[in-house]
Design a protein around this motif. Structure first.
Motif, PDB file in Angstrom:
ATOM      1  N   LEU A   1       1.468  -0.999   0.351  1.00 31.93           N
ATOM      2  CA  LEU A   1       0.293   0.130  -0.064  1.00 31.93           C
ATOM      3  C   LEU A   1       0.844   0.863   0.135  1.00 31.93           C
ATOM      4  CD1 LEU A   1      -2.630  -1.264   2.144  1.00 31.93           C
ATOM      5  CD2 LEU A   1      -3.025  -0.536   0.028  1.00 31.93           C
ATOM      6  N   GLN A   2       2.084   1.285   1.215  1.00 31.60           N
ATOM      7  CA  GLN A   2       2.800   2.470   1.350  1.00 31.60           C
ATOM      8  C   GLN A   2       3.535   2.575  -0.763  1.00 31.60           C
ATOM      9  OE1 GLN A   2       6.629   2.020   2.812  1.00 31.60           O
ATOM     10  NE2 GLN A   2       7.351   3.714   2.244  1.00 31.60           N
ATOM     11  N   ARG A   3       3.773   1.906  -1.432  1.00 32.86           N
ATOM     12  CA  ARG A   3       4.256   1.373  -2.946  1.00 32.86           C
ATOM     13  C   ARG A   3       3.234   2.402  -3.260  1.00 32.86           C
ATOM     14  NH1 ARG A   3       8.187  -0.058  -6.649  1.00 32.86           N
ATOM     15  NH2 ARG A   3       7.016   1.829  -8.283  1.00 32.86           N
ATOM     16  N   MET A   4       1.986   1.882  -3.440  1.00 37.19           N
ATOM     17  CA  MET A   4       0.729   2.874  -4.509  1.00 37.19           C
ATOM     18  C   MET A   4       0.708   4.012  -4.212  1.00 37.19           C
ATOM     19  SD  MET A   4      -1.381  -0.757  -5.454  1.00 37.19           S
ATOM     20  CE  MET A   4      -1.900  -0.841  -4.268  1.00 37.19           C
ATOM     21  N   ILE A   5       0.694   4.625  -2.949  1.00 36.24           N
ATOM     22  CA  ILE A   5       0.355   5.394  -2.132  1.00 36.24           C
ATOM     23  C   ILE A   5       1.613   6.959  -2.369  1.00 36.24           C
ATOM     24  CG2 ILE A   5      -0.091   7.326  -0.565  1.00 36.24           C
ATOM     25  CD1 ILE A   5      -2.064   4.496   0.473  1.00 36.24           C
ATOM     26  N   ALA A  21       0.369   9.172 -10.075  1.00 31.96           N
ATOM     27  CA  ALA A  21      -0.320   8.487 -10.304  1.00 31.96           C
ATOM     28  C   ALA A  21      -1.220   8.141 -10.025  1.00 31.96           C
ATOM     29  CB  ALA A  21       0.147   6.606  -9.671  1.00 31.96           C
ATOM     30  N   GLN A  22      -2.517   7.747 -10.479  1.00 28.26           N
ATOM     31  CA  GLN A  22      -3.863   7.918  -9.694  1.00 28.26           C
ATOM     32  C   GLN A  22      -4.474   6.275  -9.863  1.00 28.26           C
ATOM     33  OE1 GLN A  22      -6.080  10.471 -12.418  1.00 28.26           O
ATOM     34  NE2 GLN A  22      -3.376  11.286 -11.713  1.00 28.26           N
ATOM     35  N   THR A  23      -3.917   5.521  -8.638  1.00 30.83           N
ATOM     36  CA  THR A  23      -4.855   4.699  -8.725  1.00 30.83           C
ATOM     37  C   THR A  23      -5.203   4.957  -7.385  1.00 30.83           C
ATOM     38  OG1 THR A  23      -2.308   3.378  -9.043  1.00 30.83           O
ATOM     39  CG2 THR A  23      -3.533   2.103  -7.891  1.00 30.83           C
ATOM     40  N   ARG A  24      -6.286   3.533  -7.721  1.00 29.65           N
ATOM     41  CA  ARG A  24      -7.688   3.202  -6.728  1.00 29.65           C
ATOM     42  C   ARG A  24      -7.458   2.158  -5.888  1.00 29.65           C
ATOM     43  NH1 ARG A  24      -9.305   5.113 -11.385  1.00 29.65           N
ATOM     44  NH2 ARG A  24      -9.944   3.045 -12.200  1.00 29.65           N
ATOM     45  N   ILE A  25      -7.311   2.164  -5.065  1.00 28.22           N
ATOM     46  CA  ILE A  25      -6.942   0.750  -3.528  1.00 28.22           C
ATOM     47  C   ILE A  25      -8.105   0.521  -3.335  1.00 28.22           C
ATOM     48  CG2 ILE A  25      -5.504  -0.751  -2.421  1.00 28.22           C
ATOM     49  CD1 ILE A  25      -3.723   1.846  -2.862  1.00 28.22           C
TER      50      ILE A  25
END
Ligand SMILES: Cc1cc2nc3c(=O)[nH]c(=O)nc-3n(C[C@H](O)[C@H](O)[C@H](O)COP(=O)(O)OP(=O)(O)OC[C@H]3O[C@@H](n4cnc5c(N)ncnc54)[C@H](O)[C@@H]3O)c2cc1C
Length: 507
Positions: free
Chosen positions: A258-262, A270-274
């Motif tokens: 989660l840390q990596r994606m945020i 990045a516009q990632t939704r988790i």
């Protein structure tokens, strides 16, 4: 000559049988199988205790002890500059635990911060944890210092068998034979030894059954990944286009992912939704009220380390040693359970993600995982807490549950269960005594020992940790000394060896 079915099916091998098959025999008193962090801890302890390099053999697929660890850490988003979970004194390169990594970092960087953190943790600051790169470097230094290369024989261990005359044969395919064309005669070497130590790490990585079923049925290993597998391509894709990712698991690896994606949202656009999918949503503090209470926030159970500190060297270690069977298993679960480390930056990211809507938590039991309409993504069908069916569509799924495969997926361990007299403990791993002897495998005066995650469920909880590997190594070294191999490390030898360690002098 090929190994005959008779030989492979025989629980004991004699010198004559092995010689008849033209397998070269190499004599060595002690073999450590694995050559990773557990072998390093073991060999380091024996070398510090005074055993020479020619009494010790390490059989490993890899030349540097931290290679597998580095590989798994990298995959699970702990690159060299990120911090590990264990504390300052969990020094895998230094059995004395001092100076800890904090003091070393403070000296190297000429900054007082790390050294003062350990004085006020965990009340006024989060626990100090070392950077991964610092640990890798310290491993290389210690391996060089103790003469690792001189003891190492690269290659793969196939089998450990009891020797009729006492001790063991460890059958090894040297590295230069591994690429031999099929059908060509195989060179194997049988190490004839008195004692064996097994530290083969994780037998394999197990993907959640519903995810594995999806991967196999749709041959899709790129969009549904395990966090311990290489999956950098996922993060690269997330930088290229807005995607939805489902994360499963609520332990330390999930925190990292989660840390990596945020971080990529915050720093790289990045516009990632988790969607964070929980099977069990922790509610209310976990664990025993008096001894190891884990606070819970937003479904996460928080604890500094995977067990309370006293499980490594305090009262909880003593308590666990007294328990047998199910009681022991339950006590280990109560001390551990799924938990992650409390880090202010992680909590801030998740709170912000929930507020801004890019991090959403869901709770449910997965019914199936199938391609989404038009194969545009992956659909997870769940039954939610109210018993209703719901669909979650995503571009990627990351399994961060960190499940380990069963020990019988490792051929040496499977063989030991089948022919070597080894048994399973309450958690299905290798059943070991308090001194890490594998029960049922004694061969004359020879002993087979094991350390690391393959022994979880025994009398010590923190087996899969740097401190646990050292603890096991010290218990094994004492047990070996009682059996006449090496000497127990007394205070004078310990002090003089520490002084050598501090000056990086060879043993
Ligand atoms: C991502 C991650 C982070 C972790 N972080 C921490 C932490 O912060 N602090 C902490 O204390 N612990 C941590 N651990 C736990 C533990 O300390 C490490 O996993 C450690 O590497 C375990 O050592 P090991 O010797 O059991 O396994 P490994 O270091 O994996 O070594 C086992 C070796 O055996 C070799 N092998 C296996 N089978 C054979 C065979 N048949 N023949 C020859 N060689 C073979 C493998 O190739 C491997 O190199 C972490 C673990 C992981 C996965």
């Amino acid at each position: 000559m090929e190994l005959t079915p008779e030989l492979l099916g025989s629980p004991e091998w004699s010198d004559e049988i092995v010689a008849d098959l033209n397998i070269p025999i190499v004599d060595t008193p002690f073999v450590s199988v694995g050559g990773g962090m557990g072998s390093l801890a073991m060999i380091d302890t024996l070398r510090i205790g005074g055993l020479p390099t020619d009494a010790l053999t390490v059989l490993s697929e890899l030349t540097v002890p931290s290679t597998t660890y580095e590989y798994l850490a990298n995959n699970s988003q702990i690159p060299r500059h990120e911090r590990l979970r264990s504390d300052s004194s969990s020094t895998i390169d230094c059995v004395w635990g001092w100076p800890g990594y904090a003091l070393r970092e403070a000296v190297a960087d000429k900054k007082i911060g790390p050294a003062t953190t350990v004085l006020v943790e965990p009340i006024l600051a989060n626990y100090y944890t070392p950077k991964a790169g610092q640990v890798f470097e310290s491993v290389r230094r210690e391996a060089d210092r103790i003469g690792w290369e001189r003891m190492l024989r690269p290659g793969v261990v196939r089998t450990v068998r009891r020797r009729r005359q006492g001790g063991y044969f460890v059958l090894h395919t040297p590295e230069d034979q591994r690429g031999a064309p099929p059908g060509s005669p195989k060179l194997r070497v049988a190490y004839r030894c008195h004692h064996v130590h097994l530290a083969v790490g994780y037998p394999g990585i197990k993907v959640l059954p519903d995810l594995q079923a999806y991967r196999e049925e749709y041959n899709d290993f790129a969009r549904v990944v395990n966090a311990y597998e290489p999956h950098t391509a996922v993060y690269e894709e997330l930088l290229r286009r807005p995607c939805t990712v489902i994360v499963r698991g609520a332990g330390i690896v999930a925190s990292r992912v989660l840390q990596r994606m945020i971080d990529d949202r915050d720093q790289n656009g990045a516009q990632t939704r988790i969607i964070h999918l929980f099977r069990t949503y922790a509610q209310g503090a976990q664990g025993d009220k008096a001894t190891f209470r884990r606070p819970v926030k937003n479904g996460w159970a928080y604890q500094g380390f995977n067990y309370p500190k006293a499980a490594w060297g305090g009262q909880l270690r003593v308590d666990l040693e007294k328990l047998e069977g199910d009681e022991r298993s339950k006590f280990i679960d109560a001390m551990g359970g799924t938990n992650t480390a409390p880090r202010k930056d992680w909590e801030e990211q998740l709170d912000r993600g929930a507020r801004e809507g890019f991090y959403r938590q869901m709770v449910g039991t997965v019914k199936s995982v199938v391609p989404a309409d038009g194969n545009a993504g992956i659909r997870t069908v769940i039954t939610d807490r109210q018993g209703n069916e719901a669909f979650l569509d995503a571009d990627f799924i990351i399994d961060a549950t960190g499940l380990e495969a069963g020990i019988d997926e490792h051929r040496v361990l499977r063989d030991l269960l089948q022919y070597g007299g080894a048994r399973r403990n309450v958690k299905g791993r290798l059943d070991v005594e308090r001194d890490f002897v594998v029960r049922g495998t004694q061969s004359g005066t020879g002993r087979l020992y094991a350390s690391g995650s393959i022994t979880l469920g025994g009398y010590y909880a923190g087996v899969d940790s740097f401190l646990g590997l050292h603890y096991a190594a010290l218990r094994i070294a004492d047990s070996l000394a009682e059996n006449g191999f090496g000497k127990k490390i007394g205070p004078l030898r310990s002090a003089s060896q520490w002084w050598k360690w501090a000056r990086n002098k060879p043993i």
